[in-house]
Write a protein that holds these residues in place. Structure first.
Motif, mmCIF file in Angstrom:
data_model
loop_
_atom_site.group_PDB
_atom_site.id
_atom_site.type_symbol
_atom_site.label_atom_id
_atom_site.label_comp_id
_atom_site.label_asym_id
_atom_site.label_seq_id
_atom_site.Cartn_x
_atom_site.Cartn_y
_atom_site.Cartn_z
ATOM 1 N N LEU A 34 0.836 -1.201 0.000
ATOM 2 C CA LEU A 34 0.000 0.000 0.000
ATOM 3 C C LEU A 34 0.872 1.253 0.000
ATOM 4 N N ALA A 35 1.890 1.284 0.854
ATOM 5 C CA ALA A 35 2.792 2.442 0.909
ATOM 6 C C ALA A 35 3.498 2.642 -0.425
ATOM 7 N N ASP A 36 3.965 1.552 -1.036
ATOM 8 C CA ASP A 36 4.639 1.646 -2.335
ATOM 9 C C ASP A 36 3.697 2.199 -3.399
ATOM 10 N N VAL A 64 2.576 -2.029 11.100
ATOM 11 C CA VAL A 64 1.603 -1.258 10.315
ATOM 12 C C VAL A 64 1.621 0.206 10.743
ATOM 13 N N ALA A 65 1.723 0.457 12.045
ATOM 14 C CA ALA A 65 1.797 1.835 12.531
ATOM 15 C C ALA A 65 3.032 2.530 11.964
ATOM 16 N N ARG A 66 4.162 1.840 11.967
ATOM 17 C CA ARG A 66 5.393 2.413 11.415
ATOM 18 C C ARG A 66 5.245 2.655 9.912
ATOM 19 N N GLU A 70 5.827 6.178 7.989
ATOM 20 C CA GLU A 70 6.755 6.307 6.866
ATOM 21 C C GLU A 70 6.033 6.794 5.617
ATOM 22 N N LEU A 71 4.819 6.297 5.389
ATOM 23 C CA LEU A 71 4.036 6.748 4.252
ATOM 24 C C LEU A 71 3.752 8.240 4.355
ATOM 25 N N SER A 72 3.399 8.687 5.544
ATOM 26 C CA SER A 72 3.120 10.106 5.754
ATOM 27 C C SER A 72 4.363 10.951 5.470
ATOM 28 N N THR A 73 5.523 10.488 5.923
ATOM 29 C CA THR A 73 6.772 11.215 5.679
ATOM 30 C C THR A 73 7.100 11.256 4.190
ATOM 31 N N MET A 74 6.972 10.120 3.505
ATOM 32 C CA MET A 74 7.250 10.074 2.066
ATOM 33 C C MET A 74 6.293 10.982 1.304
ATOM 34 N N ALA A 75 5.019 10.963 1.685
ATOM 35 C CA ALA A 75 4.022 11.804 1.011
ATOM 36 C C ALA A 75 4.366 13.286 1.176
ATOM 37 N N ARG A 76 4.753 13.678 2.389
ATOM 38 C CA ARG A 76 5.130 15.088 2.625
ATOM 39 C C ARG A 76 6.317 15.476 1.749
ATOM 40 N N LEU A 78 6.946 14.350 -1.070
ATOM 41 C CA LEU A 78 6.452 14.439 -2.445
ATOM 42 C C LEU A 78 5.406 15.546 -2.609
ATOM 43 N N GLY A 79 5.150 16.306 -1.539
ATOM 44 C CA GLY A 79 4.236 17.437 -1.624
ATOM 45 C C GLY A 79 2.782 17.131 -1.330
ATOM 46 N N ALA A 80 2.500 16.016 -0.664
ATOM 47 C CA ALA A 80 1.110 15.654 -0.354
ATOM 48 C C ALA A 80 0.918 15.492 1.149
ATOM 49 N N ARG A 81 -0.310 15.688 1.589
ATOM 50 C CA ARG A 81 -0.683 15.458 2.993
ATOM 51 C C ARG A 81 -1.381 14.110 3.086
ATOM 52 N N VAL A 82 -1.121 13.400 4.175
ATOM 53 C CA VAL A 82 -1.814 12.147 4.455
ATOM 54 C C VAL A 82 -2.656 12.348 5.705
#
Length: 141
Positions: A34-36, A64-66, A70-76, A78-82
């Motif tokens: 999902l994160a990928d 899953v929490a981690r 990590e997904l939130s950090t990667m999204a930020r 890339l310029g997106a909010r999670v």
């Protein structure tokens, strides 16, 4: 982004926002997939926001929490909010008991509030204006 198979979870695009929901159980491989997939789509589609509805999740583990952090950090990056929406009290209690802080992860009580935080608003159905009437109340064309 590791070239794994795309996630089997549906990811919908609404304007510049990606929306997905987690099932009641999410295993480690699915969390990584999902994160990928989300980071790939943020980058290729220029998404500015991501809403992850976890209202059906009954149990969450540290992996899953981690992955969500990590997904939130990667999204930020890339310029997106999670925004993670719909966390149940038992999931929140579990995270606290495990000592897990979802640093950098924005949360919302439900999906509607999460979408509002991303700039979406719920508007009532649009009504067509009525046709003008004559002095006696008949419809005029």
């Amino acid at each position: 982004m590791s070239g794994r198979e795309p996630t089997k979870l549906p990811i919908l695009r609404l304007g510049d926002t990606l929306v997905t929901g987690l099932l009641s159980e999410l295993d480690d491989a699915s969390a990584v997939a999902l994160a990928d997939e989300l980071t790939r789509r943020i980058a290729t589609e220029g998404a500015r926001g991501v809403l992850i509805d976890i209202s059906r999740v009954e149990i969450i583990d540290s992996f899953v929490a981690r992955a969500l952090m990590e997904l939130s950090t990667m999204a930020r990056l890339l310029g997106a909010r999670v925004i993670v929406a719909g966390m149940s009290p038992p999931v929140a209690v579990t995270l606290v008991e495990l000592g897990i802080e979802l640093k950098g992860v924005e949360t919302a009580l439900n999906a509607e509030q999460g979408m509002a935080a991303l700039g979406w608003s719920r508007t009532p159905a649009r009504q067509e204006p009525s046709a003008p009437r004559t002095a006696d109340g008949a419809w005029q064309r």
